[in-house]
Design a protein around this motif. Structure first.
Motif, PDB file in Angstrom:
ATOM      1  N   ALA A   1       0.880  -1.259  -0.124  1.00 23.25           N
ATOM      2  CA  ALA A   1      -0.038   0.078   0.097  1.00 23.25           C
ATOM      3  C   ALA A   1       0.943   1.299   0.166  1.00 23.25           C
ATOM      4  CB  ALA A   1      -0.897  -0.099   1.321  1.00 23.25           C
ATOM      5  N   GLY A   2       1.782   1.285   0.918  1.00 21.31           N
ATOM      6  CA  GLY A   2       2.748   2.431   0.915  1.00 21.31           C
ATOM      7  C   GLY A   2       3.370   2.520  -0.424  1.00 21.31           C
ATOM      8  N   GLU A   3       3.745   1.778  -1.128  1.00 21.17           N
ATOM      9  CA  GLU A   3       4.376   1.772  -2.511  1.00 21.17           C
ATOM     10  C   GLU A   3       3.457   2.601  -3.460  1.00 21.17           C
ATOM     11  OE1 GLU A   3       7.158  -0.444  -5.815  1.00 21.17           O
ATOM     12  OE2 GLU A   3       6.383  -1.646  -4.032  1.00 21.17           O
ATOM     13  N   ALA A   4       2.082   1.989  -3.399  1.00 20.03           N
ATOM     14  CA  ALA A   4       1.057   2.760  -4.230  1.00 20.03           C
ATOM     15  C   ALA A   4       0.991   4.130  -4.135  1.00 20.03           C
ATOM     16  CB  ALA A   4      -0.160   1.573  -4.209  1.00 20.03           C
ATOM     17  N   LEU A   5       0.555   4.404  -2.683  1.00 20.59           N
ATOM     18  CA  LEU A   5       0.308   5.873  -2.165  1.00 20.59           C
ATOM     19  C   LEU A   5       1.427   6.588  -2.532  1.00 20.59           C
ATOM     20  CD1 LEU A   5      -1.567   4.566   1.086  1.00 20.59           C
ATOM     21  CD2 LEU A   5      -2.374   6.168  -0.755  1.00 20.59           C
ATOM     22  N   ALA A   6       2.850   6.049  -2.381  1.00 19.85           N
ATOM     23  CA  ALA A   6       3.741   6.944  -2.771  1.00 19.85           C
ATOM     24  C   ALA A   6       4.019   7.592  -4.161  1.00 19.85           C
ATOM     25  CB  ALA A   6       5.036   6.153  -2.375  1.00 19.85           C
ATOM     26  N   LYS A   7       3.645   6.635  -5.098  1.00 26.18           N
ATOM     27  CA  LYS A   7       3.594   7.112  -6.547  1.00 26.18           C
ATOM     28  C   LYS A   7       2.656   8.361  -6.710  1.00 26.18           C
ATOM     29  CE  LYS A   7       4.468   2.434  -8.238  1.00 26.18           C
ATOM     30  NZ  LYS A   7       3.803   1.216  -9.014  1.00 26.18           N
ATOM     31  N   GLU A   8       1.837   8.475  -5.726  1.00 25.70           N
ATOM     32  CA  GLU A   8       0.897   9.771  -5.868  1.00 25.70           C
ATOM     33  C   GLU A   8       1.421  10.848  -4.934  1.00 25.70           C
ATOM     34  OE1 GLU A   8      -1.283   9.681  -8.216  1.00 25.70           O
ATOM     35  OE2 GLU A   8      -1.234   7.676  -8.789  1.00 25.70           O
ATOM     36  N   GLY A   9       2.475  10.869  -4.312  1.00 24.89           N
ATOM     37  CA  GLY A   9       2.920  11.565  -3.156  1.00 24.89           C
ATOM     38  C   GLY A   9       2.378  11.559  -1.834  1.00 24.89           C
ATOM     39  N   ILE A  10       1.854  10.422  -1.654  1.00 23.96           N
ATOM     40  CA  ILE A  10       1.013  10.364  -0.383  1.00 23.96           C
ATOM     41  C   ILE A  10       1.730   9.193   0.543  1.00 23.96           C
ATOM     42  CG2 ILE A  10      -1.235   9.418   0.651  1.00 23.96           C
ATOM     43  CD1 ILE A  10      -2.548  10.297  -1.965  1.00 23.96           C
ATOM     44  N   THR A  11       2.020   9.719   1.797  1.00 23.37           N
ATOM     45  CA  THR A  11       2.847   8.766   2.904  1.00 23.37           C
ATOM     46  C   THR A  11       1.680   7.719   3.348  1.00 23.37           C
ATOM     47  OG1 THR A  11       4.259  10.478   3.148  1.00 23.37           O
ATOM     48  CG2 THR A  11       4.276   8.815   4.809  1.00 23.37           C
ATOM     49  N   MET A  12       2.070   6.484   3.331  1.00 32.32           N
ATOM     50  CA  MET A  12       1.148   5.465   4.243  1.00 32.32           C
ATOM     51  C   MET A  12       1.883   5.785   5.539  1.00 32.32           C
ATOM     52  SD  MET A  12      -0.646   2.748   4.404  1.00 32.32           S
ATOM     53  CE  MET A  12      -0.922   1.734   6.000  1.00 32.32           C
ATOM     54  N   PHE A  13       0.776   5.381   6.547  1.00 29.74           N
ATOM     55  CA  PHE A  13       1.286   5.334   7.985  1.00 29.74           C
ATOM     56  C   PHE A  13       0.207   4.255   8.841  1.00 29.74           C
ATOM     57  CE2 PHE A  13      -1.856   8.688   8.265  1.00 29.74           C
ATOM     58  CZ  PHE A  13      -2.832   8.280   9.494  1.00 29.74           C
ATOM     59  N   TYR A  14       0.992   3.777   9.833  1.00 31.77           N
ATOM     60  CA  TYR A  14       0.229   2.797  10.668  1.00 31.77           C
ATOM     61  C   TYR A  14       0.170   3.372  11.898  1.00 31.77           C
ATOM     62  CZ  TYR A  14      -1.493  -0.929  13.653  1.00 31.77           C
ATOM     63  OH  TYR A  14      -2.197  -1.867  14.548  1.00 31.77           O
TER      64      TYR A  14
END
Length: 280
Positions: free
Chosen positions: A135-148
């Protein structure tokens, strides 16, 4: 005053300003979930604006589309910095999580609970690691940071540490950050200052939540009576040490989360406490 002294004073002022730069006191809107359901989105967001809040974190859009909810926020000058999405959506509906995150215009997309049975175990932890790395990799492509958002049950013993340590070792720092909810660190018997220092740079967001004095700690359930959420500064937390460590170790955004049934009364008092401690 000599030029050297002036320059030193300016330098110190700049350092203090830089250290205190991320100092907006935001609100996790889940704090007002009952009001959203009973009074509706416009009425509830009006109250958020009246509190003087500028930044918010979402946990759902209360029967509105992401586009509609964002419009309601913008009408009141509220900025959605981050949002929580259910674990099952990260596993089974990732494309739409990314789409919704983009629509909301958020910088961070997170998850506040890993689905698990009984006590959290290594297999469930490794499943979450794989899910969040993807998920983090997919979000990073859109400039969004994944967090838990750790919830306390992750501190089950594992090897010479805990499953939380395993999670932090195996999630990729370039794709997965973490959010500290102070109550859910203290309640399971952990030290928020030590964890901020141990994983320096990984903590990007923080939930400011105080635990009622006298409530016993050391439980890995991830659950306690919501009435144990009290006004900031009146509970068990050593906020001065926590704020200092958070600013030193990379926390960028701070959100009050008050799950108590009296959150509408407690939030203004918590804001007063935060503004007396350097927050806006």
């Amino acid at each position: 005053m000599k030029l050297t002294s002036i320059l030193l004073s300016l330098g110190l002022a700049f350092q203090l300003q830089a250290a205190d730069a991320p100092n907006a006191a935001g609100l996790q809107l889940y704090s007002l979930r009952s009001q959203f359901k009973l009074r509706g989105v416009p009425w509830t967001l009006d109250r958020v604006k009246e509190f003087g809040i500028k930044e918010v974190e979402l946990a759902g859009t209360y029967d509105l589309t992401p586009e509609q909810f964002k419009a309601e926020l913008e009408q009141r000058g509220l900025k959605a910095v981050s949002s929580h999405f259910p674990y099952a959506r990260y596993k089974n509906d990732l494309d739409n999580v990314v789409k919704d995150a983009k629509t909301l215009g958020i910088k961070y997309a997170g998850c506040a609970w890993i689905d698990h049975k009984d006590s959290f175990d290594e297999a469930e932890c490794r499943d979450a690691i794989a899910t969040f790395n993807k998920a983090g990799e997919a979000l990073a492509k859109e400039g969004i940071t994944m967090f838990y958002h750790a919830h306390g049950f992750e501190f089950e013993t594992y090897g010479d540490g805990t499953l939380f340590d395993l999670f932090m070792r195996e999630t990729k720092p370039e794709f997965v950050s973490v959010q500290m909810d102070v109550l859910w660190i203290v309640f399971p018997g952990q030290d928020p200052v030590k964890l901020l220092e141990k994983y320096n740079g990984r903590w990007k967001l923080m939930h400011l939540k105080d635990l009622k004095k006298g409530v016993q700690t050391g439980f890995l359930t991830g659950k306690t009576d919501v009435a144990n959420d009290v006004t900031l500064g009146t509970g068990q937390m050593d906020w001065a040490s926590i704020f200092a460590a958070a600013r030193k170790n990379g926390v960028q955004h701070y959100f009050i989360e008050d799950e108590s049934p009296t959150s509408m009364d407690q939030i203004p008092n918590s804001l007063t406490f935060l503004r007396a401690n350097g927050f806006e």
